[in-house]
Design a protein around this motif. Structure first.
Motif, PDB file in Angstrom:
ATOM      1  N   LEU A 146      -0.338  -6.309   6.242  1.00  0.00           N
ATOM      2  CA  LEU A 146       0.600  -6.227   5.115  1.00  0.00           C
ATOM      3  C   LEU A 146       0.286  -4.973   4.314  1.00  0.00           C
ATOM      4  O   LEU A 146      -0.884  -4.682   4.037  1.00  0.00           O
ATOM      5  CB  LEU A 146       0.504  -7.458   4.222  1.00  0.00           C
ATOM      6  N   LEU A 147       1.329  -4.221   3.933  1.00  0.00           N
ATOM      7  CA  LEU A 147       1.190  -3.082   3.029  1.00  0.00           C
ATOM      8  C   LEU A 147       1.799  -3.474   1.683  1.00  0.00           C
ATOM      9  O   LEU A 147       2.959  -3.900   1.631  1.00  0.00           O
ATOM     10  CB  LEU A 147       1.898  -1.848   3.588  1.00  0.00           C
ATOM     11  N   PRO A 148       1.035  -3.347   0.593  1.00  0.00           N
ATOM     12  CA  PRO A 148       1.535  -3.793  -0.717  1.00  0.00           C
ATOM     13  C   PRO A 148       2.452  -2.754  -1.356  1.00  0.00           C
ATOM     14  O   PRO A 148       2.342  -1.549  -1.093  1.00  0.00           O
ATOM     15  CB  PRO A 148       0.248  -3.964  -1.524  1.00  0.00           C
ATOM     16  N   SER A 149       3.350  -3.223  -2.207  1.00  0.00           N
ATOM     17  CA  SER A 149       4.253  -2.312  -2.920  1.00  0.00           C
ATOM     18  C   SER A 149       3.695  -1.929  -4.285  1.00  0.00           C
ATOM     19  O   SER A 149       4.138  -0.946  -4.886  1.00  0.00           O
ATOM     20  CB  SER A 149       5.630  -2.970  -3.096  1.00  0.00           C
ATOM     21  N   ASP A 150       2.721  -2.698  -4.789  1.00  0.00           N
ATOM     22  CA  ASP A 150       2.191  -2.436  -6.128  1.00  0.00           C
ATOM     23  C   ASP A 150       0.942  -1.562  -6.105  1.00  0.00           C
ATOM     24  O   ASP A 150       0.323  -1.332  -7.149  1.00  0.00           O
ATOM     25  CB  ASP A 150       1.891  -3.753  -6.847  1.00  0.00           C
ATOM     26  N   LYS A 151       0.563  -1.069  -4.914  1.00  0.00           N
ATOM     27  CA  LYS A 151      -0.595  -0.182  -4.791  1.00  0.00           C
ATOM     28  C   LYS A 151      -0.227   0.942  -3.832  1.00  0.00           C
ATOM     29  O   LYS A 151       0.639   0.784  -2.970  1.00  0.00           O
ATOM     30  CB  LYS A 151      -1.814  -0.948  -4.274  1.00  0.00           C
ATOM     31  N   PRO A 152      -0.889   2.102  -3.948  1.00  0.00           N
ATOM     32  CA  PRO A 152      -0.559   3.220  -3.055  1.00  0.00           C
ATOM     33  C   PRO A 152      -0.869   2.887  -1.600  1.00  0.00           C
ATOM     34  O   PRO A 152      -1.865   2.224  -1.304  1.00  0.00           O
ATOM     35  CB  PRO A 152      -1.442   4.361  -3.566  1.00  0.00           C
ATOM     36  N   THR A 153      -0.013   3.330  -0.699  1.00  0.00           N
ATOM     37  CA  THR A 153      -0.211   3.094   0.731  1.00  0.00           C
ATOM     38  C   THR A 153       0.109   4.367   1.504  1.00  0.00           C
ATOM     39  O   THR A 153       0.877   5.211   1.060  1.00  0.00           O
ATOM     40  CB  THR A 153       0.686   1.963   1.255  1.00  0.00           C
TER      41      THR A 153
END
Length: 287
Positions: A146-153
């Motif tokens: 999972l890649l979060p939207s609320d943290k840089p990825t």
């Protein structure tokens, strides 16, 4: 009469004195000849079992759901590469909890790269665990990402490899598109015209969503494959031949060395990157 009584008393005294239990004298301590020289001749008899090496290698799988790992700690069965050049917490792999589910939060500051030969530029983050399926020489690996939207990825790659040689892995780029890499060193271009083969797919993931990937290999048929779960089905992303690498994932007689490492990497891109991984499962193919 007195003599008779006296005789009886003497007789009783003699009988009673015979009934009194004598205290045995302490036994002298034995001096065992081997106590100071246990390996001397006649003291030590070696066992053939000590030199026995089983012709069948130990084989073990992986079932990492992280539910029994401690929150805010690194998973106990995994390794995270870092050396003295890395900043404190420049790379991290930490158990986090959301409701009744535990999984691993992965973080890289993207600043440093391992001191591998050929001045490898990638990656700064290497997170791995080992397994062994070299008896049947085929297996299946699962992992959820999972890649979060609320943290840089940014970019993240994950899959199975033979030591430092990638077997098959998925790459999710900063554009969220999925690519499959087969063969080549897992972390950098080797400089020997053997960087592996990258195959594009038509899959683009969404942030804040768990995606389960599956990787298969079978050395008897010389095939590796990758899939992504969509609904209740796994959709094929790639299927093809093992890539024989210049970095040695095959013997001189052509025998393929099968995967023994599951690995997650992130590139050195000078950008903070977060991702989450869960349910890393390695099974025997066909089990």
């Amino acid at each position: 009469m007195k003599k008779s009584i006296l005789g009886v008393m003497i007789t009783l005294l003699i009988v009673l004195s015979g009934c009194v239990q004598k205290t045995p004298e302490p036994e002298a301590e034995k001096d065992y000849i081997c106590k100071d020289t246990p390996l001397a001749e006649g003291c030590y008899v070696p066992s053939d079992d000590l030199d026995f090496i089983s012709p069948v290698a130990d084989e073990y799988t992986i079932s990492e759901t992280f539910e029994t790992d401690r929150v805010n700690q690194m998973p106990r069965n995994w390794l995270l590469y870092r050396n003295e050049e890395y900043k404190t917490d420049g790379v991290k792999a930490t158990i986090v909890e959301n409701g009744d589910n535990r999984y691993v939060e992965l973080f890289s500051d993207g600043l440093k790269a391992p001191m591998y030969p050929q001045s490898a530029p990638n990656p700064t983050f290497i997170f791995s665990t080992k397994f062994n399926l070299d008896q049947d020489r085929k297996g299946v690996a699962y992992a959820s990402i999972l890649l979060p939207s609320d943290k840089p990825t940014d970019s993240i790659s994950f899959g199975v490899s033979t030591g430092a040689v990638n077997t098959i892995q998925a790459i999710i780029g900063s554009d969220l598109k999925v690519q499959i890499k087969v063969g080549g060193p897992f972390f950098y271009y080797s400089g020997t015209a053997d960087g592996g083969d990258i195959h594009s797919t038509n899959i683009t993931i969404q942030k804040d969503t768990w995606y389960t990937f599956k990787f298969e290999w079978d050395a008897s048929t010389n095939v590796v494959s990758a899939f992504i779960q969509q609904g209740d089905q796994f959709t094929a992303l790639y299927s093809g031949a093992f890539h024989l690498s210049n970095r040695v994932n095959a013997l001189a007689d052509g025998a393929i060395l099968v995967p023994n490492v599951f690995r997650v990497t992130m590139p050195r891109n000078y950008t903070n990157t977060y991702a989450y991984i869960d349910d890393v499962i390695i099974e025997r193919k066909g089990a």
